[in-house]
Scaffold this motif. Sequence first.
Motif, PDB file in Angstrom:
ATOM      1  N   SER B  41       0.820  -1.203   0.000  1.00  0.00           N
ATOM      2  CA  SER B  41       0.000   0.000   0.000  1.00  0.00           C
ATOM      3  C   SER B  41       0.858   1.259   0.000  1.00  0.00           C
ATOM      4  O   SER B  41       0.339   2.359  -0.010  1.00  0.00           O
ATOM      5  CB  SER B  41      -0.934   0.007   1.210  1.00  0.00           C
ATOM      6  OG  SER B  41      -0.233   0.421   2.364  1.00  0.00           O
ATOM      7  N   THR B 169      -8.983  -9.013  -6.935  1.00  0.00           N
ATOM      8  CA  THR B 169     -10.072  -8.206  -6.359  1.00  0.00           C
ATOM      9  C   THR B 169      -9.817  -6.721  -6.598  1.00  0.00           C
ATOM     10  O   THR B 169      -8.670  -6.302  -6.806  1.00  0.00           O
ATOM     11  CB  THR B 169     -10.202  -8.417  -4.836  1.00  0.00           C
ATOM     12  OG1 THR B 169      -9.063  -7.844  -4.207  1.00  0.00           O
ATOM     13  CG2 THR B 169     -10.295  -9.886  -4.488  1.00  0.00           C
ATOM     14  N   SER B 170     -10.895  -5.949  -6.561  1.00  0.00           N
ATOM     15  CA  SER B 170     -10.737  -4.519  -6.828  1.00  0.00           C
ATOM     16  C   SER B 170     -10.034  -3.839  -5.663  1.00  0.00           C
ATOM     17  O   SER B 170      -9.262  -2.903  -5.859  1.00  0.00           O
ATOM     18  CB  SER B 170     -12.095  -3.876  -7.090  1.00  0.00           C
ATOM     19  OG  SER B 170     -12.855  -3.878  -5.909  1.00  0.00           O
ATOM     20  N   TRP B 171     -10.256  -4.349  -4.439  1.00  0.00           N
ATOM     21  CA  TRP B 171      -9.565  -3.716  -3.313  1.00  0.00           C
ATOM     22  C   TRP B 171      -8.052  -3.948  -3.430  1.00  0.00           C
ATOM     23  O   TRP B 171      -7.248  -3.056  -3.173  1.00  0.00           O
ATOM     24  CB  TRP B 171     -10.079  -4.268  -1.976  1.00  0.00           C
ATOM     25  CG  TRP B 171      -9.510  -3.498  -0.823  1.00  0.00           C
ATOM     26  CD1 TRP B 171      -9.846  -2.234  -0.446  1.00  0.00           C
ATOM     27  CD2 TRP B 171      -8.486  -3.928   0.074  1.00  0.00           C
ATOM     28  NE1 TRP B 171      -9.088  -1.849   0.638  1.00  0.00           N
ATOM     29  CE2 TRP B 171      -8.246  -2.865   0.971  1.00  0.00           C
ATOM     30  CE3 TRP B 171      -7.732  -5.106   0.199  1.00  0.00           C
ATOM     31  CZ2 TRP B 171      -7.299  -2.946   1.984  1.00  0.00           C
ATOM     32  CZ3 TRP B 171      -6.788  -5.181   1.212  1.00  0.00           C
ATOM     33  CH2 TRP B 171      -6.576  -4.113   2.093  1.00  0.00           C
ATOM     34  N   LYS B 174      -6.673  -1.568  -5.734  1.00  0.00           N
ATOM     35  CA  LYS B 174      -6.562  -0.241  -5.114  1.00  0.00           C
ATOM     36  C   LYS B 174      -5.320  -0.167  -4.233  1.00  0.00           C
ATOM     37  O   LYS B 174      -4.610   0.837  -4.225  1.00  0.00           O
ATOM     38  CB  LYS B 174      -7.812   0.048  -4.273  1.00  0.00           C
ATOM     39  CG  LYS B 174      -9.012   0.451  -5.083  1.00  0.00           C
ATOM     40  CD  LYS B 174     -10.190   0.729  -4.152  1.00  0.00           C
ATOM     41  CE  LYS B 174     -11.463   0.940  -4.953  1.00  0.00           C
ATOM     42  NZ  LYS B 174     -12.647   0.929  -4.093  1.00  0.00           N
ATOM     43  N   VAL B 195      -7.366   3.443   2.084  1.00  0.00           N
ATOM     44  CA  VAL B 195      -6.851   2.137   1.639  1.00  0.00           C
ATOM     45  C   VAL B 195      -5.609   1.761   2.441  1.00  0.00           C
ATOM     46  O   VAL B 195      -5.476   0.636   2.932  1.00  0.00           O
ATOM     47  CB  VAL B 195      -6.533   2.186   0.126  1.00  0.00           C
ATOM     48  CG1 VAL B 195      -5.696   0.991  -0.276  1.00  0.00           C
ATOM     49  CG2 VAL B 195      -7.815   2.231  -0.676  1.00  0.00           C
TER      50      VAL B 195
END
Lengths: 354, 309
Positions: B41, B169-171, B174, B195
């Motif tokens: 992240s 997955t979209s997360w 992100k 996020v």
Amino acid sequence: MKKAEAVLVPLGAMVAGLLVFGLFCAALGVNPFLVYASIYKAGFGSWYSWQNTLVRASPLLLGALCTAIPARAGIIVIGNEGAIIVGGLGAIWAGLATPSLPPFLALTVMTFAAMLCGGLWIAAEVALQHYRGVSAVISGLLLNYLAIALMNQLIEGPLRDPSSFNSPASYPLAPSHRLGSFAGTHVHHGLIFGVAACLLAWFLIDRTTFGFAMKIGGGNVRAAQLAGLPVGRLVVIAGLLGGACAGIAGMVEVAAVHGRANESLNAGYGYSGILVAFLSRQNPLVIVLVSLLTGGLLASGGMLQRAHDLPDATIAVLQGILFLFILLSDTFYGRFNFTRTKTPEARAAHANAA
Amino acid sequence: MQTQPEGLGAWGIAVALAGGAMRGSIPYMFVSLGECLTEKSGKINLGMEGVLLMGAMTAFAVSDITGSPWLGVMAAAAVGMLLGALHAWLTQQPAVNDVAAGIAMIVFGSGLAFFFGKRFVAPMAPQLPLLDFGGWSRVPAIQSALRISPLFFVGIAAAFLLHWIFTRTSWGLKVRAAGDDTQAARALGINVNAVRFIAITIGGGLAAAGGAHLTLYFPGIWSEGISGGQGLMAVALVIFAKWSPRRCLAAALLFGGAQALGPSLQSLGVNGYYHLFNASPYLLTLGVMIATCTPHRRLAGMPGALGKK
């Protein structure tokens, strides 16, 4: 205004940290004001407690410089504990190898051995970061563990005194090789080393071209290289000097406090030294003051245990809280408008300079 | 538990090492997966050593008080998430340095763990039940090597789950976007701070769950030196694993094996350099770091925004 901010922000962080620590104590059912009073009494309440504080301040002064000097060259060093240990091991080795030297010469040899061991230890970490991109934080902590292994190997192996049965220790130093105390006190001469090192470090960083070059290299490596500065060499020398200071701290612990090398070399002064360096914002003169305060905190561990039935790790919790607040305080520089409004650019520039 | 691998000769070392690798890899696995998620992240959490210690102490205390080791694991994860959230909040303040915040988290986490752990130094808490895969063999060394903690399989599952999240997955997308380029992710309408906050929080929870293995597995005691830098080495391991959850698994096994080297040699009667052999994981980590890092270019797989404010 910059000056007012430089005093008020860290001071505010310390007060906030103490307040949160008080809440922590209150949540555990201990009256925080009595805890503060005990810390004051154990650290600064009498001449005797001042002596305890000063004894702890010596390794803190030297240990803090191990972070503060390389920090000026732009590298975060946290291998202080390891450098203190190898410094102590170097000193004991040199001291045991030269039993017949006269006192002054013996201590000189031990000091240089400690400086060499600690200096090379930290210089290696700094060089690894500068030339290989290995984070000095990670290598520093790894080398701390390695230093502990090395110490255990030596005091249970070649240096072991067979009479130290339960807790392994090296052979003791000859009385002529011990560092003495100030007359009428138990404050040893290690304090002189600590204060002198801080003054020298301040002079070096703030008053010499070397210190200036180091700061430029720490600020912007590319700009410094374009200006023709040998950044790599400057950074490694900064590490060497910082490590040498931590090495002396190890020598002082061996020659003044314990008289031999044992597990007490790994007493956490290196980690507390990192906190001192950050609380002082890497300024060697401020380190003198903050080492006294932190020395008092460390000295109060036993008192908290006896008077409030708090474990000795209470001081570790307080150190952790203070550390978090001093880092959080970084965000407040330039946010208080004492006189004028600052542009976001000025704020960012200030934050980078800090 | 420490069965002598005698009678197996050189194979004894191999069996002991394999068993030791599976046992020892668990904390590395969990912490490196937590750190992998954190760093993907775009933030670094060097304070995992403090998180791991808090996890180990919490798991021990809760297992001791409630009698349920699985509650201990969950409590450890919850405490780890709190510490992760604290780190996430701290490092998202302007001008706060990630690396320095990590050092503070080590000091804070270990201080808290030592403080609350004081009253738990003596007794032994209920331990996690072990899964027995060695029933087919009559060799005690093999039997003991194949008595595996369930957390080992939880860790493997977590690695594949994390891989699936990142790629499918979209997360996960992100998270990777936030980690690779803060500005671009913001331009896409991703709430980068949110996020990152979630990623760092879950990362802390994972790391602390790994700490449960340290105290809820043989010999099942809590002591202040119990983590011995494993939280830190796991952070280094993520670089070695090039920020891939599945490679984190392999690297964790390697590190677990290195950790088993000292005790295995000792069980064969090699005692000479006990402390130095036990230091082999630190040396291995340092060697791996020196070999993988480079000052000149970004490393392959490294999140682009890592280490930038």
